[in-house]
Design a protein around this motif. Structure first.
Motif, short mmCIF file in Angstrom:
data_model
loop_
_atom_site.label_atom_id
_atom_site.label_comp_id
_atom_site.label_asym_id
_atom_site.label_seq_id
_atom_site.Cartn_x
_atom_site.Cartn_y
_atom_site.Cartn_z
N SER A 374 0.83 -1.21 0.00
CA SER A 374 0.00 0.00 0.00
C SER A 374 0.86 1.25 0.00
CB SER A 374 -0.92 0.00 1.22
OG SER A 374 -1.78 -1.12 1.20
N LEU A 375 1.96 1.22 0.76
CA LEU A 375 2.87 2.36 0.80
C LEU A 375 3.50 2.59 -0.58
CD1 LEU A 375 4.34 4.50 2.48
CD2 LEU A 375 6.08 2.78 3.01
N LEU A 376 3.87 1.50 -1.25
CA LEU A 376 4.43 1.61 -2.60
C LEU A 376 3.43 2.26 -3.55
CD1 LEU A 376 6.45 1.02 -4.87
CD2 LEU A 376 5.44 -1.28 -5.04
N GLN A 377 2.18 1.83 -3.44
CA GLN A 377 1.15 2.38 -4.31
C GLN A 377 1.04 3.89 -4.13
OE1 GLN A 377 -2.26 -0.18 -4.29
NE2 GLN A 377 -3.57 1.29 -5.35
N LEU A 378 1.08 4.35 -2.90
CA LEU A 378 0.99 5.78 -2.63
C LEU A 378 2.21 6.53 -3.18
CD1 LEU A 378 -0.31 5.62 1.05
CD2 LEU A 378 -1.65 6.16 -0.99
N LYS A 379 3.38 5.89 -3.07
CA LYS A 379 4.59 6.53 -3.60
C LYS A 379 4.53 6.65 -5.12
CE LYS A 379 8.11 5.52 -0.08
NZ LYS A 379 9.46 4.94 0.13
N LEU A 380 3.97 5.62 -5.76
CA LEU A 380 3.86 5.67 -7.22
C LEU A 380 2.99 6.85 -7.66
CD1 LEU A 380 3.36 1.88 -8.10
CD2 LEU A 380 5.45 3.22 -8.27
N ILE A 381 1.90 7.10 -6.93
CA ILE A 381 1.01 8.20 -7.31
C ILE A 381 1.67 9.55 -7.05
CG2 ILE A 381 -1.27 9.22 -6.99
CD1 ILE A 381 -1.02 6.34 -8.29
N ARG A 382 2.44 9.64 -5.98
CA ARG A 382 3.13 10.91 -5.72
C ARG A 382 4.12 11.21 -6.85
NH1 ARG A 382 2.74 9.04 -0.14
NH2 ARG A 382 1.19 10.37 0.91
N TYR A 383 4.73 10.18 -7.39
CA TYR A 383 5.62 10.38 -8.54
C TYR A 383 4.81 10.82 -9.76
CZ TYR A 383 8.82 9.46 -12.37
OH TYR A 383 9.59 9.59 -13.50
N LEU A 384 3.70 10.14 -10.01
CA LEU A 384 2.89 10.47 -11.18
C LEU A 384 2.31 11.88 -11.12
CD1 LEU A 384 0.77 7.29 -12.08
CD2 LEU A 384 2.55 8.39 -13.44
N GLU A 385 2.06 12.35 -9.91
CA GLU A 385 1.49 13.70 -9.76
C GLU A 385 2.30 14.74 -10.53
OE1 GLU A 385 -0.76 15.42 -6.08
OE2 GLU A 385 0.86 14.14 -5.35
N THR A 386 3.60 14.58 -10.53
CA THR A 386 4.45 15.59 -11.17
C THR A 386 5.02 15.12 -12.51
OG1 THR A 386 6.32 14.78 -9.85
CG2 THR A 386 5.09 16.67 -8.98
N HIS A 387 4.73 13.89 -12.92
CA HIS A 387 5.35 13.38 -14.15
C HIS A 387 4.35 12.85 -15.18
CE1 HIS A 387 9.51 13.61 -12.64
NE2 HIS A 387 9.01 13.25 -11.47
N TRP A 388 3.07 12.77 -14.85
CA TRP A 388 2.12 12.13 -15.75
C TRP A 388 1.99 12.87 -17.08
CZ3 TRP A 388 -2.10 14.50 -17.89
CH2 TRP A 388 -2.52 15.70 -17.30
N ASN A 389 2.26 14.16 -17.08
CA ASN A 389 2.07 14.95 -18.30
C ASN A 389 3.35 15.08 -19.12
OD1 ASN A 389 3.40 16.54 -16.47
ND2 ASN A 389 2.03 18.31 -16.62
N GLU A 390 4.34 14.22 -18.84
CA GLU A 390 5.57 14.20 -19.64
C GLU A 390 5.41 13.23 -20.82
OE1 GLU A 390 8.82 13.17 -17.14
OE2 GLU A 390 8.56 14.90 -15.79
N PRO A 391 6.13 13.44 -21.91
CA PRO A 391 6.15 12.44 -22.99
C PRO A 391 6.97 11.23 -22.54
CG PRO A 391 7.69 14.22 -23.49
CD PRO A 391 6.94 14.62 -22.22
N ASP A 392 6.70 10.07 -23.13
CA ASP A 392 7.43 8.85 -22.75
C ASP A 392 7.60 7.95 -23.97
OD1 ASP A 392 4.84 7.83 -23.10
OD2 ASP A 392 4.93 6.56 -21.34
N GLU A 393 8.19 6.76 -23.74
CA GLU A 393 8.38 5.82 -24.86
C GLU A 393 7.18 4.91 -25.06
OE1 GLU A 393 12.66 7.05 -24.22
OE2 GLU A 393 11.09 6.47 -22.82
N GLY A 394 6.28 4.84 -24.08
CA GLY A 394 5.03 4.12 -24.27
C GLY A 394 5.13 2.61 -24.15
#
Length: 603
Positions: A374-394
């Motif tokens: 559960s802690l990992l899941q929360l950490k993943l979302i905190r990362y996505l909060e600031t990175h979801w709108n970046e381009p990626d390799e898909g």
């Protein structure tokens, strides 16, 4: 002289730490020891006989190719392979298997059984270490044949007489009705004592019992049970038992385009592939495998989600440096042969969604709570909060420029959505309102920038006109309901623009205006996972008869043992890509479950 067969000519045997591929003519052309990702001791699949093989079958003239088995099958619901040859002198059977490992010594066991008449047989064993590059020192120790090169030793045990010729170990013998002659190949570090003498008959009994007991846990009893069970056995065989890591395939460099350069090493654990494998196992009753994978994930990520990799080694290794083996010509001259995978450090935002979805499903199906998960899941979302709108390799690991891939954004939405559900259930704490706003922002962004109103379809990336089969997942993950006109429009556009004449689906265009998206030369076949996704979508929008027919056409592409590679070449009418492929067998299971639930199957 044996040459590598078609990809679908191979059978899989394995011990859940490594695997071998056995051709129809009784030749083992691929085996890495002691792990999936170790160097191959038989690499004939990617080269010639000079790069290592083990053929066991009826004796034949040196000027003629060895005969293909008259028939072959797995023994019931197991990974024990039986191949039978009808010859002018009688019928003979070869039983091939790898016992699930209790020790560090992997074994490949081959038992020859006479059925009728008296059949002359030959075993030809050419061991070549380091992917066919190194000729070992072969000698006898206490009546056993041992091949040694550097840190590795491989031991051959058999009651048959053996002799060496042309750097190959041979055995010529004849079997009659009821005769059984066993050959066992065991790996051991060369500095250790010899491995224990094998007990092949006892190992056969134990291997059959292992698989019988494992299959009994399957909770699916619908009309496609045979296909589902065989796929589940294959997924289990691709699981590295000591750690719970799941390889995408047990092979490297089987080409997506025969003669081309789209050749990759799949002997690693992709978070995406492993997460969707986990979901299929959970939905069919396999909770222990799901628990083991969750533990593997937590160890691999190790509290460092900001540097989450898209793939890891089977024990969680992070460095998977890519190299080319220039002494191997490649399968049907499809070079280069690659080991390692340079895509390991790509940014693929969709992975956060797949991992979160898998953890969510584990939680929803009652897997024992793990606070760190559960802690990992929360950490993943905190990362996505600031990175979801970046381009990626898909999802497709393009080696061209990064883009704003629509599927990546959709899966970022999934990650946030599932984490909100975790918090709402009371099993985690987090900024609920802020993340609800984040979920709405991502959804709005995708619908505004990733949707082509004129054509009524979502597109591969923001600003692109091209389509992408990963868009088929939009209704399956709940981003939009199946009856939304944008979903239906996307499904129909993909059918028009990405389907082959036989109705199978390409991942994305590799020719045309946006052909450079993946940064690679050449073409590829229809991607089997995408074709199963289309069948799922058709069922979801009420076109269930069409979905069933597509699914059954896909089932017909499996080889005679129920195995699938990554892709289907519609021009050559053959399987292509690494084999067998987890990413093909997982959606097979999922589509079977969906069609069964809808009653959309033939009587």
């Amino acid at each position: 002289m044996h040459v590598a067969g078609r990809i679908e000519d191979y059978a899989l045997i394995g011990d859940m730490q490594t695997a071998a591929l056995v051709c129809r003519d009784g030749t083992v052309d691929w085996l890495c020891l002691p792990r999936f990702d170790s160097h191959a001791v038989f690499a004939g699949l990617l080269g010639t006989e000079e790069h290592g093989f083990w053929r066991l079958g009826p004796a034949h003239s040196p000027s003629a190719p060895p005969a293909a088995a008259s028939r072959r099958t797995y023994r019931g619901d197991s990974l024990v392979l039986e191949s039978e040859w009808d010859t002018p002198r009688g019928t003979v059977r070869v039983i091939d298997f790898m016992p699930p490992r209790d020790t560090d010594a992997p074994q490949l066991v081959r038992i020859v059984e006479g059925v009728s008449g008296r059949v002359p047989m030959r075993s030809a064993l050419r061991m070549r270490f380091s992917y066919g590059r190194v000729v070992p020192w072969v000698h006898k120790v206490d009546g056993r044949t041992v091949a040694v090169a550097g840190p590795d030793s491989v031991w051959l045990d058999t009651s048959a007489e053996t002799f060496g010729k042309d750097l190959t170990t041979y055995s010529d013998f004849t079997v009659g009705p009821g005769d059984r002659i066993a050959f066992t190949l065991s790996w051991q570090p060369s500095h250790k004592q010899p491995p224990a003498h094998p007990e092949p008959e006892a190992a056969l009994t134990a291997t059959e019992e292992f698989w019988r007991e494992w299959v009994e846990h399957c909770t699916y009893h619908g009309p496609y049970r045979e296909a589902v069970v065989r796929s589940l056995i294959t997924l289990k065989a691709l699981t590295y038992a000591p750690t719970g890591g799941i390889v995408a395939a047990p092979t490297t460099s089987l080409p997506e385009d025969i003669g081309g350069s789209r050749n990759w090493d799949y002997r690693f654990t992709w978070l995406r592939d492993a997460a969707i494998t986990l979901s299929s196992l959970l939905r069919t009753g396999y909770r222990e495998e799901a628990r083991a994978w969750r533990e593997w994930l937590l160890r691999a990520v190790a509290g460092d989600p900001e540097n989450l990799q898209i793939m890891y080694g089977i024990a969680g290794e992070r460095e998977l440096g890519e190299a080319e083996l220039d002494w191997l010509p490649g399968y049907e001259n499809s070079g280069p042969v690659r080991v390692g995978n340079g895509a390991a450090h790509q940014l693929q935002l969709d992975v956060y969604g797949e991992v979160t979805e898998a953890l969510h499903l584990a939680h929803m199906t009652g897997l024992a709570r793990n606070d760190y998960a559960s802690l990992l899941q929360l950490k993943l979302i905190r990362y996505l909060e600031t990175h979801w709108n970046e381009p990626d390799e898909g999802i497709w690991e393009v080696r061209g420029p990064r883009r704003h891939f629509v599927h990546s954004k959709v899966m970022a939405w999934v990650a946030v959505d599932r984490t909100i559900k975790l918090i709402e259930s009371g099993d985690a704490d987090g900024p609920l309102e802020r993340w609800r706003e984040l979920r709405d922002d991502i959804h709005r962004d995708v619908c505004d920038k990733g949707y082509d109103k004129e054509r009524n379809t979502f597109t591969q990336s923001y600003g692109s006109k091209e389509l992408d089969a990963s868009l088929l997942l939009i209704p399956q993950v709940g981003f939009l309901p199946p009856d939304d006109k944008r979903v239906i429009g996307t499904i129909e556009a993909i059918q028009r623009e990405l389907s082959t004449p036989d109705g199978f689906v390409l991942r994305y265009p590799t020719s045309g205006e946006d052909a450079g998206v993946d940064g690679l030369e050449g073409d590829e076949g229809a991607f089997l996972a995408c074709s199963f996704w289309l069948a799922d979508d058709l069922a979801m929008i009420g076109r269930v008869d069409e979905a069933r027919k597509l699914f059954e056409r896909l089932l017909a592409l499996r080889n005679d043992l129920g195995l699938l590679a990554e892709e289907w070449d519609p021009r050559l009418k053959r399987q292509v890509g690494n084999f067998p492929q987890a990413f093909s067998h997982v959606p097979l299971i999922d589509t079977a479950l969906r069609l069964t639930a809808s009653g959309a199957y033939g009587g």
